[in-house]
Design a protein around this motif. Structure first.
Motif, PDB file in Angstrom:
ATOM      1  N   GLY A   8       8.409   1.617   0.692  1.00 13.41           N
ATOM      2  CA  GLY A   8       9.502   2.401   0.130  1.00 13.41           C
ATOM      3  C   GLY A   8       9.124   3.852  -0.108  1.00 13.41           C
ATOM      4  O   GLY A   8       8.121   4.357   0.401  1.00 13.41           O
ATOM      5  N   THR A   9       9.945   4.523  -0.906  1.00 12.95           N
ATOM      6  CA  THR A   9       9.750   5.946  -1.183  1.00 12.95           C
ATOM      7  C   THR A   9       8.447   6.171  -1.939  1.00 12.95           C
ATOM      8  O   THR A   9       8.197   5.532  -2.966  1.00 12.95           O
ATOM      9  N   GLN A  10       7.620   7.083  -1.437  1.00 15.23           N
ATOM     10  CA  GLN A  10       6.345   7.351  -2.099  1.00 15.23           C
ATOM     11  C   GLN A  10       6.572   7.886  -3.507  1.00 15.23           C
ATOM     12  O   GLN A  10       7.462   8.691  -3.751  1.00 15.23           O
ATOM     13  N   ASP A  11       5.737   7.422  -4.425  1.00 11.11           N
ATOM     14  CA  ASP A  11       5.861   7.814  -5.825  1.00 11.11           C
ATOM     15  C   ASP A  11       4.462   7.851  -6.427  1.00 11.11           C
ATOM     16  O   ASP A  11       3.699   6.899  -6.275  1.00 11.11           O
ATOM     17  N   LEU A  13      13.244  -0.737  -4.848  1.00 13.12           N
ATOM     18  CA  LEU A  13      13.780  -1.954  -5.454  1.00 13.12           C
ATOM     19  C   LEU A  13      13.396  -2.050  -6.924  1.00 13.12           C
ATOM     20  O   LEU A  13      14.209  -2.435  -7.772  1.00 13.12           O
ATOM     21  N   LEU A  14      12.161  -1.670  -7.241  1.00 17.45           N
ATOM     22  CA  LEU A  14      11.674  -1.778  -8.617  1.00 17.45           C
ATOM     23  C   LEU A  14      12.243  -0.692  -9.522  1.00 17.45           C
ATOM     24  O   LEU A  14      12.345  -0.891 -10.736  1.00 17.45           O
ATOM     25  N   LEU A  15      12.609   0.444  -8.938  1.00 18.67           N
ATOM     26  CA  LEU A  15      13.108   1.558  -9.748  1.00 18.67           C
ATOM     27  C   LEU A  15      14.629   1.565  -9.900  1.00 18.67           C
ATOM     28  O   LEU A  15      15.148   2.156 -10.833  1.00 18.67           O
ATOM     29  N   ASP A  51       0.868  -1.176   0.000  1.00 20.17           N
ATOM     30  CA  ASP A  51       0.000   0.000   0.000  1.00 20.17           C
ATOM     31  C   ASP A  51       0.903   1.222   0.000  1.00 20.17           C
ATOM     32  O   ASP A  51       1.287   1.739   1.052  1.00 20.17           O
ATOM     33  N   ALA A  52       1.265   1.681  -1.199  1.00 19.61           N
ATOM     34  CA  ALA A  52       2.283   2.718  -1.340  1.00 19.61           C
ATOM     35  C   ALA A  52       1.816   4.089  -0.880  1.00 19.61           C
ATOM     36  O   ALA A  52       2.627   5.007  -0.755  1.00 19.61           O
ATOM     37  N   GLN A 112       8.312   4.100  12.133  1.00 18.06           N
ATOM     38  CA  GLN A 112       7.916   5.485  11.907  1.00 18.06           C
ATOM     39  C   GLN A 112       8.828   6.190  10.898  1.00 18.06           C
ATOM     40  O   GLN A 112       8.417   7.141  10.247  1.00 18.06           O
ATOM     41  N   ASP A 113      10.049   5.720  10.779  1.00 17.46           N
ATOM     42  CA  ASP A 113      10.989   6.401   9.891  1.00 17.46           C
ATOM     43  C   ASP A 113      10.825   5.923   8.452  1.00 17.46           C
ATOM     44  O   ASP A 113      10.291   4.853   8.180  1.00 17.46           O
ATOM     45  N   THR A 114      11.266   6.746   7.524  1.00 20.84           N
ATOM     46  CA  THR A 114      11.169   6.416   6.103  1.00 20.84           C
ATOM     47  C   THR A 114      12.304   5.471   5.718  1.00 20.84           C
ATOM     48  O   THR A 114      13.474   5.743   6.003  1.00 20.84           O
ATOM     49  N   ARG A 115      11.962   4.384   5.086  1.00 22.26           N
ATOM     50  CA  ARG A 115      12.961   3.405   4.665  1.00 22.26           C
ATOM     51  C   ARG A 115      12.755   3.057   3.199  1.00 22.26           C
ATOM     52  O   ARG A 115      11.646   3.128   2.688  1.00 22.26           O
ATOM     53  N   ARG A 116      13.856   2.672   2.562  1.00 20.41           N
ATOM     54  CA  ARG A 116      13.715   2.169   1.194  1.00 20.41           C
ATOM     55  C   ARG A 116      12.949   0.853   1.229  1.00 20.41           C
ATOM     56  O   ARG A 116      12.981   0.126   2.219  1.00 20.41           O
ATOM     57  N   GLY A 117      12.280   0.557   0.114  1.00 19.27           N
ATOM     58  CA  GLY A 117      11.486  -0.662   0.091  1.00 19.27           C
ATOM     59  C   GLY A 117      11.152  -1.095  -1.314  1.00 19.27           C
ATOM     60  O   GLY A 117      11.973  -0.979  -2.239  1.00 19.27           O
TER      61      GLY A 117
END
Length: 299
Positions: A197-200, A171-173, A149-150, A162-167
């Motif tokens: 991961g990073t919101q996009d 990985l896909l980008l 659920d991006a 709570q912290d932002t992490r890569r995910g």
């Protein structure tokens, strides 16, 4: 490509995969001979390429187990409860489809399990986390819980991240990243977690990309030892779940008892018509004698 070229290419693939081939010299000689190319190619084609092992996660998190328990979730080592037994019942048919039965072969990509709902607030994340916890108790499987659920990233928040992490998105980008770079080991034995991961804003397009298909193919290749549970967005509220669904082996549609309208359920099921196996799970079904406010029944 000629038969001889196909045979030579297959030999090279097997070498790179680490397959022992004491007969390789003779096979190569035969491949150069015009009298045996077809039979050699057939023999090589029948040899399966070993699945590349998955590297262990490089990073670790501590799941807030006390917080989960207080919120009514399953945690390791907790006393036997109605909720625990209900999820044992929920996971059994899913695992049977992964492992195969006496009367049926394993379901293709059966270890890829998407949890979704028609609308927000029906308990899909609650189901995803509890199912992952229950499956991690199995003797022969490890579990990867994926926050797919991006937008809301509910699974990460429920686990105390709570912290932002890569995910997954990262990985896909980024083709230089390996799953082990973004997968997180946890303080629950045999359970790992992959953040969204990073919101996009292009999440729908990213989830329908070739990179996503390649990632899922890699996960499906480990069907006999790893279960991958995707906490996906609601079907009627986003497009991401719709593009993920056709790539799954099994789908669990969570329905909130006494809240979700029949029309919403029917609309969600119509979206999943072309998916392989779809199970519905009734959430928040109360009975007068219930010791827990949660009741789960697959039907």
């Amino acid at each position: 490509m000629s038969t001889i070229e196909q045979a030579s290419k297959r030999l090279e693939q097997l070498r790179k995969a680490g397959v022992e081939m004491p007969w390789a010299h003779d096979a190569e000689s035969a491949a150069l001979s015009p009298t045996h190319p077809a039979s050699l190619a057939g023999v090589l084609q029948d040899i399966p390429t070993p699945t590349a092992p998955l590297a262990p996660a490089k990073h670790r998190i501590e799941i807030d187990l006390a917080g989960l328990e207080q919120a009514g979730y399953l945690i390791p080592g907790s006393p036997r409860s109605r909720l625990q037994d209900e999820f044992r019942g929920v996971k059994r048919p899913l695992l049977a489809n992964v492992q195969g039965r006496k009367t049926a072969d394993p379901v293709e990509r059966g270890n890829l399990i998407m949890i979704t709902s028609s609308l927000p607030g029906e308990g899909k994340t609650f189901t995803s986390i509890n199912l992952a916890m229950s499956m991690a108790m199995e003797m022969n499987h490890s579990v990867l819980l994926v926050d797919a659920d991006a937008t809301r990233m509910s699974a990460a928040r429920r686990l105390g991240l709570q912290d932002t992490r890569r995910g997954l998105i990262d990985l896909l980008l980024d083709s230089t990243l390996d799953l082990s770079d973004v997968e997180l080991s946890t303080n629950v034995d045999k359970l790992t977690f992959l953040p969204a991961g990073t919101q996009d804003d292009r999440a729908t397009e990213i989830f329908s990309s070739q990179a996503m298909r390649d990632f899922l193919d890699r996960m499906a290749a480990h069907q006999q030892d790893r279960i991958v549970i995707f906490d996906a967005p609601p079907l009627l509220a986003s497009a991401e779940a719709r593009v993920i669904a056709p790539q799954m082996g099994q789908i669990v549609l969570v329905v909130h008892a006494g809240k979700t309208h029949q029309g919403s359920v029917q609309q969600a099921l119509s979206i999943l018509e072309e998916s392989g196996i779809v199970m519905t799970l009734l959430n928040q079904s109360r009975t007068p004698s219930a010791s827990s406010p949660y009741g789960y029944y697959a039907y």
